[in-house]
Design an enzyme around this catalytic site. Structure first.
Site, PDB file in Angstrom:
ATOM      1  N   ASP A 139      85.429  64.668  52.369  1.00  0.00           N
ATOM      2  CA  ASP A 139      86.285  65.765  51.892  1.00  0.00           C
ATOM      3  C   ASP A 139      86.705  66.612  53.097  1.00  0.00           C
ATOM      4  O   ASP A 139      86.031  66.609  54.124  1.00  0.00           O
ATOM      5  CB  ASP A 139      85.495  66.619  50.884  1.00  0.00           C
ATOM      6  CG  ASP A 139      86.426  67.452  49.995  1.00  0.00           C
ATOM      7  OD1 ASP A 139      87.660  67.403  50.195  1.00  0.00           O
ATOM      8  OD2 ASP A 139      85.921  68.152  49.088  1.00  0.00           O
ATOM      9  N   GLU A 140      87.793  67.353  52.964  1.00  0.00           N
ATOM     10  CA  GLU A 140      88.277  68.249  54.038  1.00  0.00           C
ATOM     11  C   GLU A 140      88.423  67.478  55.351  1.00  0.00           C
ATOM     12  O   GLU A 140      88.030  67.955  56.419  1.00  0.00           O
ATOM     13  CB  GLU A 140      87.309  69.429  54.235  1.00  0.00           C
ATOM     14  CG  GLU A 140      86.962  70.194  52.975  1.00  0.00           C
ATOM     15  CD  GLU A 140      88.045  71.195  52.563  1.00  0.00           C
ATOM     16  OE1 GLU A 140      89.094  71.265  53.237  1.00  0.00           O
ATOM     17  OE2 GLU A 140      87.849  71.872  51.550  1.00  0.00           O
TER      18      GLU A 140
ATOM     19  N   GLN B  72      95.503  73.002  55.721  1.00  0.00           N
ATOM     20  CA  GLN B  72      94.267  73.769  55.631  1.00  0.00           C
ATOM     21  C   GLN B  72      93.350  73.526  56.823  1.00  0.00           C
ATOM     22  O   GLN B  72      92.148  73.762  56.744  1.00  0.00           O
ATOM     23  CB  GLN B  72      93.541  73.438  54.332  1.00  0.00           C
ATOM     24  CG  GLN B  72      94.291  73.910  53.108  1.00  0.00           C
ATOM     25  CD  GLN B  72      93.476  73.735  51.843  1.00  0.00           C
ATOM     26  OE1 GLN B  72      92.466  74.378  51.650  1.00  0.00           O
ATOM     27  NE2 GLN B  72      93.920  72.839  50.981  1.00  0.00           N
TER      28      GLN B  72
ATOM     29  N   ARG C 196      93.135  80.173  47.069  1.00  0.00           N
ATOM     30  CA  ARG C 196      91.845  80.271  46.357  1.00  0.00           C
ATOM     31  C   ARG C 196      92.037  80.932  45.000  1.00  0.00           C
ATOM     32  O   ARG C 196      91.183  80.842  44.122  1.00  0.00           O
ATOM     33  CB  ARG C 196      90.813  81.119  47.142  1.00  0.00           C
ATOM     34  CG  ARG C 196      90.405  80.617  48.512  1.00  0.00           C
ATOM     35  CD  ARG C 196      90.011  79.188  48.509  1.00  0.00           C
ATOM     36  NE  ARG C 196      91.113  78.354  48.966  1.00  0.00           N
ATOM     37  CZ  ARG C 196      91.206  77.047  48.708  1.00  0.00           C
ATOM     38  NH1 ARG C 196      90.291  76.436  48.003  1.00  0.00           N
ATOM     39  NH2 ARG C 196      92.241  76.332  49.129  1.00  0.00           N
TER      40      ARG C 196
ATOM     41  N   LYS D  73      91.870  67.059  44.989  1.00  0.00           N
ATOM     42  CA  LYS D  73      91.332  66.109  45.978  1.00  0.00           C
ATOM     43  C   LYS D  73      89.821  65.970  45.827  1.00  0.00           C
ATOM     44  O   LYS D  73      89.291  64.861  45.811  1.00  0.00           O
ATOM     45  CB  LYS D  73      91.659  66.591  47.410  1.00  0.00           C
ATOM     46  CG  LYS D  73      93.141  66.655  47.721  1.00  0.00           C
ATOM     47  CD  LYS D  73      93.389  67.053  49.162  1.00  0.00           C
ATOM     48  CE  LYS D  73      92.939  68.462  49.488  1.00  0.00           C
ATOM     49  NZ  LYS D  73      93.644  69.523  48.742  1.00  0.00           N
ATOM     50  N   THR D  74      89.157  67.123  45.727  1.00  0.00           N
ATOM     51  CA  THR D  74      87.701  67.058  45.589  1.00  0.00           C
ATOM     52  C   THR D  74      87.333  66.389  44.269  1.00  0.00           C
ATOM     53  O   THR D  74      86.361  65.636  44.181  1.00  0.00           O
ATOM     54  CB  THR D  74      87.099  68.478  45.700  1.00  0.00           C
ATOM     55  OG1 THR D  74      87.505  69.045  46.941  1.00  0.00           O
ATOM     56  CG2 THR D  74      85.579  68.445  45.663  1.00  0.00           C
TER      57      THR D  74
HETATM   58  N1  LIG Z   1      93.771  66.121  36.386  1.00  0.00           N
HETATM   59  C1  LIG Z   1      93.270  67.353  36.267  1.00  0.00           C
HETATM   60  N2  LIG Z   1      93.294  67.987  35.079  1.00  0.00           N
HETATM   61  C2  LIG Z   1      92.809  69.237  34.928  1.00  0.00           C
HETATM   62  N3  LIG Z   1      92.262  69.953  35.916  1.00  0.00           N
HETATM   63  C3  LIG Z   1      92.189  69.384  37.138  1.00  0.00           C
HETATM   64  C4  LIG Z   1      92.684  68.069  37.378  1.00  0.00           C
HETATM   65  N4  LIG Z   1      92.481  67.781  38.679  1.00  0.00           N
HETATM   66  C5  LIG Z   1      91.881  68.861  39.221  1.00  0.00           C
HETATM   67  N5  LIG Z   1      91.692  69.822  38.307  1.00  0.00           N
HETATM   68  C6  LIG Z   1      91.090  71.157  38.535  1.00  0.00           C
HETATM   69  O1  LIG Z   1      91.876  71.848  39.499  1.00  0.00           O
HETATM   70  C7  LIG Z   1      91.076  72.646  40.350  1.00  0.00           C
HETATM   71  C8  LIG Z   1      91.305  72.241  41.793  1.00  0.00           C
HETATM   72  O2  LIG Z   1      90.761  70.950  42.040  1.00  0.00           O
HETATM   73  P1  LIG Z   1      90.041  70.583  43.404  1.00  0.00           P
HETATM   74  O3  LIG Z   1      89.105  71.661  43.789  1.00  0.00           O
HETATM   75  O4  LIG Z   1      89.542  69.208  43.274  1.00  0.00           O
HETATM   76  O5  LIG Z   1      91.314  70.642  44.354  1.00  0.00           O
HETATM   77  P2  LIG Z   1      91.394  70.357  45.909  1.00  0.00           P
HETATM   78  O6  LIG Z   1      92.627  69.562  46.140  1.00  0.00           O
HETATM   79  O7  LIG Z   1      90.140  69.788  46.377  1.00  0.00           O
HETATM   80  O8  LIG Z   1      91.618  71.837  46.466  1.00  0.00           O
HETATM   81  P3  LIG Z   1      91.337  72.384  47.945  1.00  0.00           P
HETATM   82  O9  LIG Z   1      92.458  71.861  48.793  1.00  0.00           O
HETATM   83  O10 LIG Z   1      91.407  73.853  47.813  1.00  0.00           O
HETATM   84  O11 LIG Z   1      90.017  71.859  48.363  1.00  0.00           O
HETATM   85  C9  LIG Z   1      89.655  72.431  39.916  1.00  0.00           C
HETATM   86  O12 LIG Z   1      89.267  73.485  39.062  1.00  0.00           O
HETATM   87  C10 LIG Z   1      89.715  71.100  39.179  1.00  0.00           C
HETATM   88  O13 LIG Z   1      88.694  70.998  38.217  1.00  0.00           O
HETATM   89 MG   LIG Z   2      88.703  70.466  47.759  1.00  0.00          MG
END
Ligand SMILES: Nc1ncnc2c1ncn2[C@@H]1O[C@H](COP(=O)(O)OP(=O)(O)OP(=O)(O)O)[C@@H](O)[C@H]1O
Ligand SMILES: [Mg+2]
Length: 672
Positions: A214-215, A245, A603, A28-29
């Site tokens: 975000d969040e 979350q 995490r 997402k981030t």
């Molecule tokens: N398409 C992709 N290919 C490879 N790696 C990815 C891809 N999308 C995300 N990632 C990697 O996966 C990990 C998690 O991504 P991110 O932090 O954006 O998730 P999130 O959904 O924001 O998580 P959270 O809910 O914990 O905030 C990061 O290390 C990111 O670089």
């Molecule tokens: Mg995130």
């Protein structure tokens, strides 16, 4: 950076409002950072017309860095990435005139607020810490719900609420008199302004033509409204979140805002992400099974292709000392075997008080660590003193700052003198500082007290004039010299060493202030007022999220860990009463604790270890504990229990715990 088709869709959909709803680690981030780059590079958005908002400074900093990697300095110039509160502060600063505030306002932190509330209340209430706390929470939740004192008074039914509402009104008036704002005001004030003033609203809608959040599950009512007002009719925004979350209901967060959004914006595009790129399969499975015990508004699926991974270790320890020794021993041996870095390890806990034991073990094993939260740099008394001086220099109506330093270092100004000053200030409805110049004070206070006060006040005016009119930096330096603060520290500290440490902290603060006052290629020089408000805000938001990127084991609360990831995670204190927390058990709010556990587990990238102490000292009493229900809810086949019967005697413990550390250290010393 690579994106999967769903992420790509989320990035490229820009013609209307967009909500990305997905579990932890699904990118997402990453969607947010990539979308910012896409808007600038492919859609002719100016970086300065884009704003991205999140909840912690750490998260904001990471986001800014990730964008910078893709866009580079030039293309990202003017891009706004910050926390909600910093955005609120910016709006207030730019709208001072419209708001009718004087420049150089103060930001009140938690302690200031407590002080002010205690000052406002009658004797019985003043002594009742719990009740005061309740009052503070109530005022906070009114502000988060955008309820002004008049409305609170009108709607209060029970006597306690009615009393609180009256106090809320007085509190707000007093803040205004001090030209001060509290944390919640940073959101409430801009929101009320934008909803009532069309000119301001248009100005900000022009400034930010695309908004990303975000969040999003952690937004409360006032933040929801602020977003709504900023995006206006055009509704160009992307918000991302995960209802599982949501861990800030105690601060008014409303995960229902996710549902509300589709009602407020019928054209909302909802995108779900299903692939997790962070965690090994087993960790993800455990997280999914745990959270399935909560009721769900949205159905989400999540899979990982990163391999199944190691079993989740569950280590039973005799007591909390043993727990910290064990975790540290694990880290030492693991690091040795896998040749990892210290920063790959995170120790996550429910409450800050749990950190102390781990800190002690890490320190005695000479392992570098970084602790977020706990004793913040800014809550040290020497820093509070200097900050209070600076606050007074920029805003002489700040009575709290005045009271903190009027007699620090000693100026022979006694309590009777201060009481008389306070009474006169009240009668005249003016600040303590202004009252120092009041002719009537001369009649009421004779001799030394009056001279001391008048002398002090004149000195502040002179210094403040110098700071504004001539060399700010020099004036700030003069301050510490003038008050002979170093001598004071040596006088008042328990040892010379302690005094030295405290003076070092003051120098560190000075280094920051100097940098900000001078500016550099990227950051224009700031005024003293800007420096002071920035430092106060920083303090309130981050509580010691230090900037260094040292190779150190990370210690942080589960709350602070949101959005972050670490290869190896230790979740400690997995006990009933700690996680889930007793207060939540009593209030029948275990679901929120389960979300917190979900945040913690997710995490971890490669390995997860859970620990618990069979006996724990709390509030001076030692008692048996019970394994957390959350451990029982995990898929038992994926858990590897160790030491279900922990060693019992001191001797056994020495043998199994410390001997192990000693061995490992000996191993580490051997040349390889
Ligand atoms: N398409 C992709 N290919 C490879 N790696 C990815 C891809 N999308 C995300 N990632 C990697 O996966 C990990 C998690 O991504 P991110 O932090 O954006 O998730 P999130 O959904 O924001 O998580 P959270 O809910 O914990 O905030 C990061 O290390 C990111 O670089
Ligand atoms: Mg995130």
């Amino acid at each position: 950076m690579k994106l999967n088709p769903k992420q790509d869709e989320a990035v490229k959909y820009i013609s209307g409002p967009c909500l990305v709803l997905a579990g932890a680690g699904s990118g997402k981030t990453r969607v947010i950072t990539n979308k910012i780059a896409y808007l600038v590079q492919k859609c002719e958005y100016q970086a300065r017309n884009i704003a991205a908002v999140t909840f912690t400074n750490k998260a904001a900093k990471e986001m800014r860095e990730r964008v910078l990697q893709t866009l580079g300095k030039q293309e990202s110039k003017g891009l706004w990435v910050s926390t909600f509160h910093t955005l609120g502060l910016e709006i207030i600063k730019k709208e001072l005139k419209t708001l009718g505030f004087k420049p150089g306002f103060s930001l009140f932190d938690d302690q200031d607020t407590n002080q002010l509330l205690a000052d406002l209340t009658e004797d019985e209430l003043k002594k009742d810490k719990d009740l005061l706390n309740l009052l503070k929470m109530q005022i906070g939740s009114w502000k988060n719900e955008l309820i002004l004192p008049e409305q609170a008074i009108r709607e209060a039914r029970e006597p306690q609420k009615a009393l609180f509402a009256q106090l809320y009104a007085r509190y707000q008036n007093q803040l205004r008199a001090y030209n001060a704002l509290d944390f919640d005001d940073l959101i409430m004030i801009p929101t009320l302004l934008l909803s009532s003033n069309a000119t301001s609203r248009e100005r900000w809608q022009q400034r930010f033509r695309y908004l990303l959040v975000d969040e999003y599950q952690d937004t409360n009512t006032s933040q929801y409204q602020l977003v709504k007002l900023l995006v206006g009719e055009r509704a160009r925004f992307t918000v991302v979140g995960d209802d599982d979350q949501s861990i800030y209901s105690w601060r008014g967060a409303r995960p229902q805002n996710l549902v509300l959004l589709s009602k407020d914006y019928p054209g909302l595009r909802l995108i779900k992400l299903e692939q997790n790129y962070r965690s090994a399969g087993r960790i993800l499975k455990a997280a999914n099974i745990l959270i399935a015990n909560n009721p769900h508004e949205f159905e989400k699926k999540l899979f990982s292709e990163l391999g199944y991974g190691e079993q989740i270790k569950v280590i039973g320890c005799r007591d909390e000392e043993h727990e910290s020794e064990r975790v540290v021993a694990e880290i030492i041996s693991h690091k040795f075997m896998k040749r990892t870095s210290y920063k790959d390890y995170a120790i996550l806990y429910r409450g800050n008080h749990q950190a102390r034991g781990f800190e002690k073990s890490l320190m005695s094993n000479r392992i570098p660590y970084k602790i977020s939260g706990g004793m913040s740099f800014f809550s040290r008394s020497e820093i509070k003193d200097i900050m209070a001086y600076l606050r007074l220099l920029v805003n002489q109506d700040d009575d709290n700052a005045f009271l903190r330093i009027v007699n620090t270092p000693r100026r022979e100004i006694g309590t009777v003198t201060l009481e008389k000053l306070g009474t006169l200030a009240n009668e005249k409805h003016q600040s303590l500082f202004a009252t120092c110049f009041d002719n009537d004070l001369g009649y009421r206070l004779k001799g030394r007290g009056f001279n001391a006060l008048a002398g002090f006040a004149r000195w502040v005016v002179e210094l403040s004039d110098n700071a504004v009119r001539s060399d700010t930096l020099e004036a700030v330096k003069d301050l510490v010299r003038n008050i002979n603060y170093e001598a004071y520290l040596y006088e008042s500290s328990p040892s010379a060493k302690a005094a030295e440490m405290r003076m070092k902290n003051v120098s560190e603060l000075y280094r920051w202030i100097t940098d900000m006052l001078t500016g550099d290629a990227d950051n224009p020089p700031m005024t003293l007022a800007e420096v002071v408000s920035k430092l106060t805000l920083r303090d309130m938001l981050e509580r010691n999220e230090e900037e260094d990127e040292a190779d150190a084991v990370q210690l942080l609360t589960l709350h602070a860990s949101k959005g972050l990831e670490y290869p190896y995670v230790f979740m400690v204190g997995m006990e009933e009463g700690l996680l889930p927390h007793q207060v939540s058990i009593d209030e029948d709010n275990v679901d929120e604790e389960r979300r917190l556990a979900y945040v913690g587990i997710t995490r971890a990238q490669q390995e997860l270890t859970l620990t618990y102490a069979k006996i724990r000292r709390q509030f001076g009493e030692t008692s048996q504990t019970e394994l957390s229900r959350f451990v029982q809810e995990l898929p038992q086949d994926d858990l590897a229990f160790e030491n279900k019967k922990a060693p019992n005697t001191q001797a056994e413990r020495m043998e199994k715990g410390q001997a192990r550390v000693a061995n490992l250290r000996a191993m580490l010393k051997k040349p390889q």
